[in-house]
Design an enzyme around this catalytic site. Sequence first.
Site, PDB file in Angstrom:
ATOM      1  N   HIS A  55       1.065  -0.747  -0.299  1.00  0.00           N
ATOM      2  CA  HIS A  55      -0.045   0.105   0.241  1.00  0.00           C
ATOM      3  C   HIS A  55       0.187   1.149   0.196  1.00  0.00           C
ATOM      4  O   HIS A  55       1.956   0.988  -0.242  1.00  0.00           O
ATOM      5  CB  HIS A  55      -0.893  -0.186   1.115  1.00  0.00           C
ATOM      6  CG  HIS A  55       0.080  -0.009   2.198  1.00  0.00           C
ATOM      7  ND1 HIS A  55       0.297  -1.169   2.368  1.00  0.00           N
ATOM      8  CD2 HIS A  55      -0.511   0.933   3.494  1.00  0.00           C
ATOM      9  CE1 HIS A  55       1.302  -0.207   4.489  1.00  0.00           C
ATOM     10  NE2 HIS A  55       0.213   0.594   4.728  1.00  0.00           N
ATOM     11  N   HIS A  57       1.429   3.377   2.013  1.00  0.00           N
ATOM     12  CA  HIS A  57       1.930   4.614   3.131  1.00  0.00           C
ATOM     13  C   HIS A  57       3.413   5.092   2.876  1.00  0.00           C
ATOM     14  O   HIS A  57       4.062   3.568   2.920  1.00  0.00           O
ATOM     15  CB  HIS A  57       1.860   4.037   4.396  1.00  0.00           C
ATOM     16  CG  HIS A  57      -0.143   4.068   4.786  1.00  0.00           C
ATOM     17  ND1 HIS A  57      -1.110   3.104   5.524  1.00  0.00           N
ATOM     18  CD2 HIS A  57      -1.309   4.980   4.121  1.00  0.00           C
ATOM     19  CE1 HIS A  57      -1.990   3.510   5.367  1.00  0.00           C
ATOM     20  NE2 HIS A  57      -2.077   4.704   4.820  1.00  0.00           N
ATOM     21  N   ASP A  59       5.483   4.824   4.912  1.00  0.00           N
ATOM     22  CA  ASP A  59       6.784   3.536   5.845  1.00  0.00           C
ATOM     23  C   ASP A  59       7.033   2.226   5.387  1.00  0.00           C
ATOM     24  O   ASP A  59       7.723   1.077   5.417  1.00  0.00           O
ATOM     25  CB  ASP A  59       6.833   3.335   7.165  1.00  0.00           C
ATOM     26  CG  ASP A  59       5.164   2.466   7.210  1.00  0.00           C
ATOM     27  OD1 ASP A  59       4.451   2.852   6.360  1.00  0.00           O
ATOM     28  OD2 ASP A  59       5.025   1.479   7.768  1.00  0.00           O
ATOM     29  N   HIS A  60       6.444   2.185   3.823  1.00  0.00           N
ATOM     30  CA  HIS A  60       6.060   1.411   2.824  1.00  0.00           C
ATOM     31  C   HIS A  60       7.169   1.003   1.250  1.00  0.00           C
ATOM     32  O   HIS A  60       7.131   0.345   0.587  1.00  0.00           O
ATOM     33  CB  HIS A  60       4.830   0.400   2.763  1.00  0.00           C
ATOM     34  CG  HIS A  60       4.368  -0.484   3.804  1.00  0.00           C
ATOM     35  ND1 HIS A  60       4.646  -1.640   3.659  1.00  0.00           N
ATOM     36  CD2 HIS A  60       4.035   0.963   5.709  1.00  0.00           C
ATOM     37  CE1 HIS A  60       3.548  -1.285   4.979  1.00  0.00           C
ATOM     38  NE2 HIS A  60       4.245  -0.401   6.188  1.00  0.00           N
ATOM     39  N   HIS A 131      -6.582  -2.256   4.991  1.00  0.00           N
ATOM     40  CA  HIS A 131      -6.327  -1.293   6.157  1.00  0.00           C
ATOM     41  C   HIS A 131      -6.510   0.262   5.632  1.00  0.00           C
ATOM     42  O   HIS A 131      -5.816   0.990   6.543  1.00  0.00           O
ATOM     43  CB  HIS A 131      -5.024  -1.494   5.280  1.00  0.00           C
ATOM     44  CG  HIS A 131      -3.866  -1.179   6.433  1.00  0.00           C
ATOM     45  ND1 HIS A 131      -3.523  -0.930   7.268  1.00  0.00           N
ATOM     46  CD2 HIS A 131      -3.083  -0.318   5.515  1.00  0.00           C
ATOM     47  CE1 HIS A 131      -2.751   0.459   7.725  1.00  0.00           C
ATOM     48  NE2 HIS A 131      -1.697   0.750   6.999  1.00  0.00           N
ATOM     49  N   ASP A 202       0.148  -4.307   5.523  1.00  0.00           N
ATOM     50  CA  ASP A 202      -0.715  -3.787   7.033  1.00  0.00           C
ATOM     51  C   ASP A 202      -1.729  -4.394   6.880  1.00  0.00           C
ATOM     52  O   ASP A 202      -2.880  -3.597   5.778  1.00  0.00           O
ATOM     53  CB  ASP A 202      -0.517  -1.903   7.071  1.00  0.00           C
ATOM     54  CG  ASP A 202       0.803  -2.280   7.092  1.00  0.00           C
ATOM     55  OD1 ASP A 202       1.873  -2.354   7.521  1.00  0.00           O
ATOM     56  OD2 ASP A 202       1.187  -0.139   7.280  1.00  0.00           O
ATOM     57  N   HIS A 260       6.282  -5.380  11.495  1.00  0.00           N
ATOM     58  CA  HIS A 260       5.995  -3.723  11.712  1.00  0.00           C
ATOM     59  C   HIS A 260       5.423  -3.983  12.870  1.00  0.00           C
ATOM     60  O   HIS A 260       4.196  -4.042  13.369  1.00  0.00           O
ATOM     61  CB  HIS A 260       4.169  -4.323  10.752  1.00  0.00           C
ATOM     62  CG  HIS A 260       3.554  -3.416  10.227  1.00  0.00           C
ATOM     63  ND1 HIS A 260       3.773  -2.494  11.120  1.00  0.00           N
ATOM     64  CD2 HIS A 260       4.485  -1.965   8.934  1.00  0.00           C
ATOM     65  CE1 HIS A 260       3.205  -1.561  10.294  1.00  0.00           C
ATOM     66  NE2 HIS A 260       3.789  -0.924   9.695  1.00  0.00           N
TER      67      HIS A 260
HETATM   68 ZN   LIG Z   1       2.915   0.598   7.578  1.00  0.00          ZN
HETATM   69 ZN   LIG Z   2      -0.063   1.422   7.055  1.00  0.00          ZN
END
Ligand SMILES: [Zn+2]
Ligand SMILES: [Zn+2]
Length: 332
Positions: A55, A57, A59-60, A131, A202, A260
Amino acid sequence: MGTSASVPSAARGTSATLIARGGARWLVDCGEGTQRQLLRSGLGLTDLDAILLTHLHGDHFLGLPGIFKTYGLRGRERELLLVGPPGVDALLDTLHPVIGRLPFRLDVMEAGPGAVIREDGMEIRAFHTDHGVRSLGYAVVEDDRPGVFDVDTARVLGVTPGPDFGVLQRGGEVRTADGTVVRPDQVMGEAREGRTVVLSGDTRPCDATKDAARGADLLVHEATFTTEDRERAIETRHSTALEAATLARDAGVRMLALTHISTRVHPREVKAEARGVFAGTVVPRDFDQVEIPFRERGVPRLVPVQERVGRGARDDGPAAAEAPATLPDATL
Ligand SMILES: [Zn+2]
Ligand SMILES: [Zn+2]
């Protein structure tokens, strides 16, 4: 390569998981600093075949520009596949001024449920997860392999070693010297199941993950929180260790690797909570590996980074030898 939720810690990078099968290398998620994590892991900044985003976000995906730029400086020519949920095209447009021109082709695939990569003997399938944004999990699924060829039985039945063995192994019938027909099912054992690895990304615990993970060798599931923070897990569409372990147990997986992990909780607590429900749980640290042998050869095994790089590895990462510089002089 990175097992921390949302933000890195001193010991853990943000989301990135490398999958290696034969000579193929796929990266699932690419958090900030992933290229340095690959270098620190001792594996080096390998020429990835594809990057799959669960996805969008930060942090990915924040590690993408860095990896792309380094590949560019290295003069990579082979195309690179980037898979992600709808929105990944627009993300690349947004990042374009940062990334600039690349000497290799970047193929971007906005994916829904179904096969996203098909290769010899395996495929990677995407599935919808839960998510709160468009999000995917991925299942790496090997085809079944033919059963073992029974040489002794073939000889007893009068098959001459040589080309006829190959014909039987490929599913054909052969006729022996005395005219008897030998069928493959007389000399081939049961088909052997391929290996399956499922990555949740996530998500709240959901049926799509459970279905994809049924009987899997390894489920890599997020466990951002423990039960103490369950309300927060529901609000932010994440999972607790207990929930991930319950799903793993119900799906009958062989091993559960939790990742995670929030910086708010100690990995030891995450592991303890999950193991209360599913004993086959591990909580890998960055650079740990899980080896998955063919089923007839054993069970999945967590290989801690210290074991892989030998004693003397530092606690915060492997003592990977400095690789000689491979970059031409360049100004960034
Ligand atoms: Zn994340
Ligand atoms: Zn996420």
